[in-house]
Write a protein that holds these residues in place. Structure first.
Motif, PDB file in Angstrom:
ATOM      1  N   ILE A  78      44.308  36.701  42.361  1.00 32.99           N
ATOM      2  CA  ILE A  78      44.687  37.305  41.330  1.00 32.99           C
ATOM      3  C   ILE A  78      46.094  37.178  40.735  1.00 32.99           C
ATOM      4  O   ILE A  78      46.385  37.294  39.271  1.00 32.99           O
ATOM      5  N   HIS A  81      46.548  35.249  37.406  1.00 37.19           N
ATOM      6  CA  HIS A  81      46.516  35.852  36.454  1.00 37.19           C
ATOM      7  C   HIS A  81      47.833  36.473  35.591  1.00 37.19           C
ATOM      8  O   HIS A  81      47.640  36.971  34.265  1.00 37.19           O
TER       9      HIS A  81
ATOM     10  N   VAL B  91      36.069  45.867  30.565  1.00 34.82           N
ATOM     11  CA  VAL B  91      36.677  45.397  31.585  1.00 34.82           C
ATOM     12  C   VAL B  91      37.048  43.675  31.664  1.00 34.82           C
ATOM     13  O   VAL B  91      37.954  43.209  32.412  1.00 34.82           O
ATOM     14  N   TYR B  92      36.321  43.101  30.693  1.00 36.36           N
ATOM     15  CA  TYR B  92      36.739  41.782  30.328  1.00 36.36           C
ATOM     16  C   TYR B  92      38.212  41.500  30.376  1.00 36.36           C
ATOM     17  O   TYR B  92      38.733  40.508  30.879  1.00 36.36           O
ATOM     18  N   SER B  93      38.908  42.337  29.578  1.00 35.73           N
ATOM     19  CA  SER B  93      40.143  42.077  29.284  1.00 35.73           C
ATOM     20  C   SER B  93      41.049  42.703  30.338  1.00 35.73           C
ATOM     21  O   SER B  93      42.240  42.324  30.610  1.00 35.73           O
ATOM     22  N   ILE B  94      40.540  43.799  31.039  1.00 34.27           N
ATOM     23  CA  ILE B  94      41.274  44.351  32.142  1.00 34.27           C
ATOM     24  C   ILE B  94      41.343  43.301  33.400  1.00 34.27           C
ATOM     25  O   ILE B  94      42.386  43.131  33.744  1.00 34.27           O
ATOM     26  N   PHE B  95      40.207  42.697  33.571  1.00 32.90           N
ATOM     27  CA  PHE B  95      40.224  41.730  34.987  1.00 32.90           C
ATOM     28  C   PHE B  95      40.656  40.290  34.457  1.00 32.90           C
ATOM     29  O   PHE B  95      40.870  39.477  35.333  1.00 32.90           O
ATOM     30  N   SER B  96      41.137  40.184  33.019  1.00 37.16           N
ATOM     31  CA  SER B  96      41.862  38.783  33.154  1.00 37.16           C
ATOM     32  C   SER B  96      43.311  39.051  33.297  1.00 37.16           C
ATOM     33  O   SER B  96      44.265  38.194  33.070  1.00 37.16           O
ATOM     34  N   LYS B  97      43.671  40.237  33.604  1.00 37.85           N
ATOM     35  CA  LYS B  97      45.058  40.757  33.836  1.00 37.85           C
ATOM     36  C   LYS B  97      45.216  40.778  35.440  1.00 37.85           C
ATOM     37  O   LYS B  97      44.102  40.615  36.089  1.00 37.85           O
ATOM     38  N   PRO B  98      46.314  40.770  36.022  1.00 38.85           N
ATOM     39  CA  PRO B  98      46.283  40.668  37.547  1.00 38.85           C
ATOM     40  C   PRO B  98      46.043  41.859  38.240  1.00 38.85           C
ATOM     41  O   PRO B  98      46.920  42.674  38.465  1.00 38.85           O
ATOM     42  N   VAL B  99      44.900  42.476  38.068  1.00 44.73           N
ATOM     43  CA  VAL B  99      44.359  43.615  38.354  1.00 44.73           C
ATOM     44  C   VAL B  99      43.013  43.401  39.194  1.00 44.73           C
ATOM     45  O   VAL B  99      42.033  42.618  38.876  1.00 44.73           O
ATOM     46  N   GLY B 100      43.207  43.951  40.533  1.00 40.41           N
ATOM     47  CA  GLY B 100      41.886  43.681  41.556  1.00 40.41           C
ATOM     48  C   GLY B 100      40.993  44.745  41.063  1.00 40.41           C
ATOM     49  O   GLY B 100      41.195  45.685  40.763  1.00 40.41           O
ATOM     50  N   ARG B 101      39.791  44.405  41.552  1.00 40.52           N
ATOM     51  CA  ARG B 101      38.718  45.357  41.298  1.00 40.52           C
ATOM     52  C   ARG B 101      38.765  46.628  41.848  1.00 40.52           C
ATOM     53  O   ARG B 101      38.377  47.643  41.536  1.00 40.52           O
ATOM     54  N   PHE B 104      41.151  48.614  40.192  1.00 40.02           N
ATOM     55  CA  PHE B 104      40.438  49.259  39.093  1.00 40.02           C
ATOM     56  C   PHE B 104      39.631  50.711  39.430  1.00 40.02           C
ATOM     57  O   PHE B 104      39.959  51.693  38.752  1.00 40.02           O
TER      58      PHE B 104
END
Lengths: 312, 264
Positions: A78, A81, B91-101, B104
């Motif tokens: 992660i 990113h 979600v595409y742009s959210i998970f391209s950031k350093p955010v774990g599922r 979220f």
């Protein structure tokens, strides 16, 4: 320059159907290296696997087999990113937010303070050419081109070292395309690696240093764009343009020259020959018929021809 | 201009606050208008119908309405909370950031819990005002522990909705969550019924339902509140532990399922 993207045997299967499930291989053992500091063009026809590759690299999908590293780190990390950016194809964002609010939200996820978020938002929305008057409108009121600009701006909010752009010119008018092309070129100048998929071949020709072409999920061609285009040098032809002749009057004599082909034009003919040594013979035939030489030039393989050849 | 390295709690909070903003902008809180009209109408008209019982009727009606309105929001917003993000591809742009599922899911859940907290608080204030209007001021302090218990129940219903929606469609998730809500209110009765049964299979089945699904009797205190009885600290403490345990298990399941999901 070291490889910043290393893809090893990446494979992705999708299951379709409900009762009788069928596997479709979208990506088939893709191995690819991308060096840093360049604009890398990722080409292929519809359904070739471009978006699947990018989504897998962005951990939106999990590979069936294979692995990939970006900046030397596994794509599942992660923290990786923090150093990369992504603009999806036809970007969709929270349409109840304005562009400024969206940028602020993403800035928060990266831990920027209020002052940094405000500064970055202004700089990036300026860079992508989103007009001041539109910035506080809700995104649901945006056109496709405006959303595309916001998509690019948000991909750059963290000052990424590598940025993935999936069809970044989609929905933009010609002026917008030129602006975004200049922005992408400026990223390379700053040392950012750009991994870009697009259908617009003129953009690839204008921007990209290296390209990869996918066909049915497999790598069909990969390398320096100039080198790929000149690989067919052996079969390259010369085009001789002549005027003042009736093409049909000289057709028999021209077609007697090995490998020569002729197309009539309104004021003469365009004659393609394989060997420079045949220029004299063509000139002789032309002058005998009362015509004159206009030009002789090599016919280069275009990216379009290469694309068609590799994707068919 | 380097970013301060923020941890999961900060990102979860950012996602939660944005989920709350989404609920506000999607006019979820407009249900408060309907609630205010209901309580105001009750306060004015019930007095004439139920001599001397206005306060009790307002508490019963008000707290039941808080539960029903809250359940409606928990189910219908809860089931679409994550599904909408996938369908709209946000979600595409959210998970391209350093955010774990997991971050979220928890962030979205807490955002809806915050929305529900505002909702029940405003509704509670409305019931309090209605009580003051009909001269039932002595019940005002009694209703708040009961409202807190209702809120705990809503956090479980929201977690159930999110868990179902992590692997099912919104319509089916809403239906299943509604079943859990109904069964959860009758699970004690089901267990009593099971104890009288001769069949060990049926007994085991009803016992399984009792232990597997949340028992909302731990959060039901409306009738007692209407009679001016307040839950003691132990009752509330047990309810908090029970709710937190269910919330944690349900969210863990939702995170586990969501973490394996491919976004096409």
């Amino acid at each position: 320059m070291d490889n910043v993207i290393e893809i090893r045997g990446l494979t992705k299967d999708y299951e379709t159907g409900f009762l009788f499930k069928k596997k479709i291989r979208a990506l088939d053992d893709l191995t690819l290296n991308v060096k840093g500091g360049q604009i890398f063009g990722f080409l292929g026809g519809n359904g070739a696997g471009k978006t699947t590759t990018i989504k897998t690299l962005m951990r939106l999908q999990f590979p069936t087999a294979g692995s990939a590293k970006i900046l030397g780190r596994d794509i599942g990390d992660i923290d990786l990113h923090r150093s990369i950016g992504y603009c999806p194809e036809n970007p969709y964002f929270y349409d109840y937010l304005s562009a400024v609010e969206l940028m602020d939200y993403f800035g928060r996820l990266f831990g920027y303070d209020q002052a940094a978020r405000t500064q970055k938002t202004t700089e990036l929305l300026d860079a992508v050419g989103l007009e001041e008057k539109d910035r506080k409108k809700q995104l649901r009121k945006y056109s496709k081109g405006m959303l595309q600009r916001v998509g690019l701006a948000q991909a750059l909010i963290n000052g990424p070292e590598v940025v993935f752009l999936d069809e970044p010119m989609s929905g933009l008018d010609p002026v917008g395309r030129r602006e975004i092309r200049e922005l992408i070129a400026s990223l390379r100048d700053k040392g950012v690696t750009v991994f870009m998929s697009t259908h617009i071949l003129s953009d690839i020709e204008a921007l990209c240093d290296e390209v990869a072409i996918l066909r049915n999920g497999k790598l069909a061609a990969n390398g320096n764009l100039g080198e790929l285009l000149s690989q067919n040098e052996g079969s390259r032809t010369l085009e001789v343009r002549v005027q003042g002749v009736v093409a049909d009057a000289i057709r028999d004599k021209i077609e007697f020259i090995a490998g020569a082909a002729m197309k009539s034009t309104p004021d003469g003919a365009n004659i393609n020959i394989l060997d420079e040594a045949d220029i004299d013979a063509v000139l002789h035939v032309t002058r005998e018929a009362g015509g004159r030489l206009i030009s002789v030039q090599p016919v280069k393989q275009s990216l379009e021809e290469l694309f068609v050849k590799e994707t068919e | 201009m380097s970013a301060e390295k923020v941890g999961p709690p900060s990102r979860i909070l950012t996602i939660a606050l944005n989920a709350f903003r989404e609920a506000v902008r999607d006019r979820i809180l407009y249900n408060l208008i309907l609630f205010v009209l209901l309580i105001t109408g009750s306060a004015i008209f019930l007095g004439e119908l139920t001599a001397g019982q206005e306060s009790r009727v307002i508490v019963n009606l008000g707290l039941s309405a808080i539960l029903i309105f809250g359940t409606f929001i928990s189910i219908f917003v809860g089931v679409s909370l994550v599904w909408k993000e996938i369908e709209k591809r946000t979600v595409y742009s959210i998970f391209s950031k350093p955010v774990g599922r997991g971050e979220f899911i928890v962030g979205k859940y807490l955002g809806l819990c915050l929305t529900l907290l505002v909702n029940v608080s405003v509704m509670g204030a409305g019931v309090s005002l209605a009580l003051l209007y009909v001269g039932g001021g002595e019940l005002v302090s009694a209703i708040w522990p009961a409202i807190f218990l209702i809120y705990l129940e809503l956090t479980i219903i929201t977690a159930v909705a999110i868990t179902f929606s992590s692997f099912s469609t919104p319509a089916l998730s809403a239906l299943l969550t509604f079943f859990v809500f109904v069964i959860g209110h009758f699970s004690s009765s089901l267990r009593d019924l099971a104890s009288d049964m001769a069949s060990t299979t049926a007994k085991a089945l009803f016992d399984g339902v009792y232990y597997l699904l949340p028992n909302f009797a731990h959060f039901t205190f409306v009738t007692e509140t209407a009679n001016g009885i307040m839950p003691d600290g132990r009752f509330i403490g047990m309810a908090v532990i029970y709710a937190l345990a269910f919330d944690a298990v349900l969210l863990a399941i939702a995170v586990l399922v969501f973490s394996r999901r491919n976004f096409k």
